[in-house]
Design an enzyme around this catalytic site. Structure first.
Site, mmCIF file in Angstrom:
data_model
loop_
_atom_site.group_PDB
_atom_site.id
_atom_site.type_symbol
_atom_site.label_atom_id
_atom_site.label_comp_id
_atom_site.label_asym_id
_atom_site.label_seq_id
_atom_site.Cartn_x
_atom_site.Cartn_y
_atom_site.Cartn_z
ATOM 1 N N ASP A 65 1.054 -1.290 0.046
ATOM 2 C CA ASP A 65 0.146 0.292 -0.090
ATOM 3 C C ASP A 65 1.059 1.800 0.207
ATOM 4 O OD1 ASP A 65 0.939 -0.384 2.317
ATOM 5 O OD2 ASP A 65 -0.869 -0.212 3.597
ATOM 6 N N HIS A 66 1.917 1.179 0.350
ATOM 7 C CA HIS A 66 3.093 1.867 1.005
ATOM 8 C C HIS A 66 3.509 2.791 -0.446
ATOM 9 C CE1 HIS A 66 2.128 2.137 4.715
ATOM 10 N NE2 HIS A 66 2.965 3.203 5.165
ATOM 11 N N ASP A 78 3.504 -1.007 11.528
ATOM 12 C CA ASP A 78 3.360 0.337 11.352
ATOM 13 C C ASP A 78 1.983 1.341 12.697
ATOM 14 O OD1 ASP A 78 2.491 2.134 8.346
ATOM 15 O OD2 ASP A 78 0.857 1.593 9.421
ATOM 16 N N ARG A 133 -1.390 12.015 9.999
ATOM 17 C CA ARG A 133 -0.472 13.117 10.734
ATOM 18 C C ARG A 133 -0.918 13.725 9.669
ATOM 19 N NH1 ARG A 133 2.968 7.596 11.830
ATOM 20 N NH2 ARG A 133 1.829 7.225 14.204
ATOM 21 N N SER A 143 6.008 7.062 13.018
ATOM 22 C CA SER A 143 5.849 5.706 12.583
ATOM 23 C C SER A 143 7.301 4.181 13.117
ATOM 24 C CB SER A 143 6.581 5.917 11.476
ATOM 25 O OG SER A 143 7.135 5.112 10.493
ATOM 26 N N ARG A 196 8.892 2.733 11.431
ATOM 27 C CA ARG A 196 10.263 2.575 10.461
ATOM 28 C C ARG A 196 11.502 1.841 11.430
ATOM 29 N NH1 ARG A 196 9.216 8.441 8.477
ATOM 30 N NH2 ARG A 196 6.814 7.326 7.982
HETATM 31 C C1 MIC Z 1 3.727 5.959 8.672
HETATM 32 O O1 MIC Z 1 1.732 7.003 8.630
HETATM 33 O O2 MIC Z 1 4.724 7.350 8.909
HETATM 34 C C2 MIC Z 1 3.776 4.890 7.902
HETATM 35 C C3 MIC Z 1 4.224 5.568 6.656
HETATM 36 O O3 MIC Z 1 2.358 4.099 7.564
HETATM 37 C C4 MIC Z 1 4.714 4.497 9.024
HETATM 38 C C5 MIC Z 1 5.226 3.709 8.518
HETATM 39 C C6 MIC Z 1 6.283 3.310 7.813
HETATM 40 O O4 MIC Z 1 7.257 4.640 7.883
HETATM 41 O O5 MIC Z 1 6.353 2.829 6.254
HETATM 42 C C7 MIC Z 1 4.219 4.223 10.506
HETATM 43 O O6 MIC Z 1 3.028 5.435 10.392
HETATM 44 O O7 MIC Z 1 4.490 3.089 11.037
HETATM 45 FE FE1 SF4 Z 2 -1.339 5.080 4.642
HETATM 46 FE FE2 SF4 Z 2 0.843 5.559 7.517
HETATM 47 FE FE3 SF4 Z 2 -0.994 6.629 5.634
HETATM 48 FE FE4 SF4 Z 2 -2.286 5.088 7.051
HETATM 49 S S1 SF4 Z 2 -1.214 6.767 8.094
HETATM 50 S S2 SF4 Z 2 -3.024 5.476 4.688
HETATM 51 S S3 SF4 Z 2 -0.635 3.933 6.997
HETATM 52 S S4 SF4 Z 2 0.744 6.195 5.325
#
Ligand code: MIC
Ligand code: SF4
Length: 754
Positions: free
Chosen positions: A95-96, A160, A448, A643, A645
């Protein structure tokens, strides 16, 4: 289709006995959170009381979920663990990595092409090790999990931070780094410090413009981005029972923004309706049979302050819609005060883009309510002034809302439907003109809104609201418009007002989908080959990190003293860098490029102590590495917020940073650092942060006697020959100290597999 009824049966079969043991030991009524945690202890029925905020506890989660941007590293680590198959049901969700540019179909096929190597890798690793694989286009991890896998009373971890979304269906679902996922898939317990508990009592009933999103926007305003750290948030009360399961999911999802370990609602009629609506009537029936175990005890909710560490009460009948932002999700404005805030702060009132959907807010209910406003715009001859995009959370939702005519309504309003993927929410947005870095405003129904997150432009003021409010403001094209009180001029010059949004929690005709995008793994994966091209710039097999050398660490150089907010987006930016998530060396070139250097207020410009000149952070660190010199990173409060990550921990480890010393950490990031064999330390006296000077070198003393609860000493050697000795705290327990000594937690698993 893909859920495991047998596993759920097993979990439900043991719950009564486990709860009886817990009740005896704890000696009082239990919250829902405690019930689920005590039902998932590795030790089996509880033999001791675990101290909230104190005891490290081993848990046995029921399932693991991973998204493509974190799964690559999680699975590269799992491949080293020496196992044939995952020990618990696990899934991967693509999805990312899909960039939003023109619209769903074209963007998806471009992504499949561009990311082919990574998708093929993930598909074959999944196939080999018994992992369910959700193809690109199938949807966003948290929505797909809610629709298919989440179940009341269960426990899962996900790579995640928004994994808590499944709390909407009564599951303890926690965001972790890939190394934690690797442990659980390898059959090891998962360790967590037993959380403290915040109870949120919801009274009354929402109406009109207010939606579930406003509950969490309000809670974020109360608790701030740090306020949930170390806590699980449990919602209850008649107000909770009035919310749809997907609305509850939204609230739990965005609990990540207050740093909460997770959030949860109890099982109720709305959960049952959602399970039935998503083809899982059998689970609803099983849950009904043990319903009393799937919610907190009555005594607890009658007298919450005796059972929770903190209690918040919100009356839904009085709750106003909120808009939060810019730049941080906890700056909460009730709609009635927002226009004045926009004017007073000089934020751009003209709204350029409204974006709805994402993992946070793309349920049938959300889309139908937003569509009711779009329909009004068409009927009342209003021309939407802002650009408008819709990101469905899953193919099942997309297919159903298309069938029910909602997507065509958005189309009439000029909306663009994007792929069922993260897209703009994670900077996968080819936003035209963003490179000019003009000051502008956008509003999203995402979670976010850190600077640069959506489009890379530091001057984009991003606000967060419910899909309804986003849609209304996009129609007006104006952030100072209050749809509850103000009118708009239509194409015939008349003043018109938008009526309250209306929608349906679940589709009357049921959900439908032609191809959900799921691929089951091979029964026997032993013959499946996983290929990684050594020349690839997207994927790289991992080498082990070196074990600790057995001595104190001396002569470390200061790499950067980061000032203010330093989220994982600042430490390891997403957007354009997502493509290197499977290649540690390449992604390390983004290390800390967004962090603000306290000595010059600049990003990506730090002093190289070997040359005296200034350079980019990754290049400077590579110079220290080449010279065989270790370094240290200093940070402010809530370092590593956001995140899950683990790249944000692996990159400094890989490039030779030895310790991260900060005022405080965000939970997931602190664990990620420990897992990768890094020293994660906090100032015993936060004011010592001010003692750190640009040319300092550091000696970390006491590591040879590294022990739980025992602080370390750090000598700051300043360039003028003077020095300070300060105390650094840590939260390592015995086991975690072993990770440090071995070089990483994975090194220990590898050693055990031999
Ligand atoms: C996000 O919303 O910041 C992400 C991208 O989903 C991350 C995960 C990632 O960095 O791959 C998260 O929320 O953990
Ligand atoms: Fe994707 Fe993270 Fe955004 Fe949700 S918050 S849509 S998991 S990047």
């Amino acid at each position: 289709m893909a859920f495991d009824i047998e596993m759920i049966k097993e979990v439900y079969a043991r719950i009564p006995e486990r709860l009886e043991a817990a009740r005896k030991i704890v000696g009082r009524p239990l919250t829902l959170t405690e019930k689920i945690l005590y039902a998932h202890l590795t030790e089996g029925p509880a033999s001791q009381v675990y101290g909230r905020g104190k005891s490290y506890v081993d848990f046995q989660p029921d399932r693991v979920a991973m998204q493509d941007a974190t799964a690559q590293m999680a699975l590269l680590q799992f491949m080293q663990a020496g196992k044939d198959k995952v020990a618990v049901p696990s899934t991967v969700h693509c999805d990312h990595l899909i960039q939003a540019e023109v619209g769903a179909d074209k963007d998806l096929s471009k992504a499949k092409d561009k990311n082919k190597e990574v998708y093929d890798f993930l598909a074959s690793v999944s196939n080999k090790y018994g992992i369910g694989f959700w193809k690109p286009g199938a949807g966003i991890i948290h929505q797909v999990v809610l629709e298919n896998y989440a179940f009341p009373g269960g426990m899962m971890i996900g790579t995640d931070s928004h994994t808590p979304n499944a709390g909407g269906l009564g599951m303890i679902a926690i965001g972790v780094g890939g190394a934690d996922a690797c442990d659980v898939m390898a059959g090891l317990p998962w360790e967590l410090k037993f959380p403290k508990l915040i109870g949120v009592k919801l009274t009354g009933k929402m109406s009109g413009w207010t939606s579930a999103k406003d509950v969490i926007l309000k809670v974020a305003g109360i608790l701030t981005v740090k306020g949930g750290t170390g806590y699980i948030v449990e919602y209850f009360g008649e107000g909770a029972r009035s919310l749809s399961a997907t609305g509850k999911g939204t609230i739990c999802n965005m609990g990540a923004e207050i740093g909460a370990t997770t959030s949860i609602f109890g099982y109720d009629e709305k959960s049952a309706a959602y399970l039935k609506g998503t083809g899982r009537a059998d689970i609803a029936e099983m849950a009904d049979a043990i319903a009393a175990h799937l919610t907190g005890d009555e005594e607890v909710y009658a007298d919450p302050s005796s059972y929770f560490d903190q209690v918040i009460e919100i009356n839904l009948s009085e709750l106003e819609p909120h808009v939060n932002g810019p730049f941080t999700p906890d700056l909460a404005w009730p709609l009635s005060k927002f226009a004045a805030a926009v004017k007073e702060n000089g934020w751009p009132a003209k709204l350029d883009v409204g974006l709805i959907g994402s993992c946070t807010n793309s349920s049938y209910e959300d889309i139908s309510r937003a569509a009711s406003l779009a329909q009004q715009a068409v009927d009342k001859k209003l021309v939407a002034k802002s650009e408008f995009t819709i990101t469905p959370g899953s193919e099942q939702v997309r297919f159903t809302v298309e069938r029910d005519g909602f997507l065509s309504v958005f189309d009439k309003m000029g909306g663009v439907v994007l792929a069922n993927a993260c897209g703009p929410c994670i900077g996968q947005w080819a936003r035209h003109g963003a490179e000019k870095q003009e000051k502008n405003s956008i509003i999203t129904s995402f979670n976010r809104n850190f600077a640069k997150r959506a489009d890379g432009n530091p001057n984009t003021h991003a606000f967060v609201a419910s899909p309804e409010v986003v849609t209304a403001l996009a129609i007006a094209g104006d952030l100072t418009f209050n749809p509850m009180t103000d009118t708009l001029t239509n194409s015939e010059g008349q003043q018109v007002k938008l009526d309250e949004p209306k929608g349906l929690e679940l589709p009357e005709k049921g959900f439908a989908v032609e191809d959900a995008g799921y691929q089951a793994p091979a029964e026997d994966g032993s013959k499946v080959n996983v290929l990684v091209d050594p020349k690839s710039d997207r994927l790289q097999l991992l080498d082990s990190f070196a074990a600790w050398e057995g001595t104190d660490l001396k002569g470390l150089k200061l790499l950067i003293k980061a000032k203010g907010k330093c989220t994982t987006d600042h430490i390891s930016m997403a957007g354009p860098w997502l493509k290197y998530r499977g290649h540690l060396d390449n992604i390390s070139n983004n290390m800390l490029i967004g962090a603000v250097n306290a000595f010059n207020d600049a990003t990506n410009s730090v002093k190289n102590q070997l040359t005296g000149g200034y350079g980019e952070v990754p290049a400077t660190q590579r110079a220290y590495k080449a010279a065989g010199i270790g370094s240290i990173v200093v940070g402010d409060e809530n370092y590593g917020e956001g995140s899950s990550r683990e790249h944000a921990a692996m990159e400094p480890r890989f490039l030779g940073v030895r310790a991260i010393l900060v005022k405080s950490f965000a939970r997931i990031h602190e664990t990620n650092l420990k897992k990768q064999g890094m020293l994660a330390l906090t100032f015993a006296n936060p004011a010592d942060y001010d003692l750190i000077q640009e040319d300092d070198s550091f000696d970390i003393l006491g590591i040879t006697e590294f022990a739980p609860g025992k602080p370390l000493q750090i000598v700051l050697n300043h360039a003028d020959g003077t020095s300070h000795t300060i105390t650094a705290n840590h939260t390592y327990n015995e086991g975690q100290i072993e990770w440090f000594k071995a070089g990483s937690a994975l090194n220990l698993i590898k050693a055990a597999a031999k």
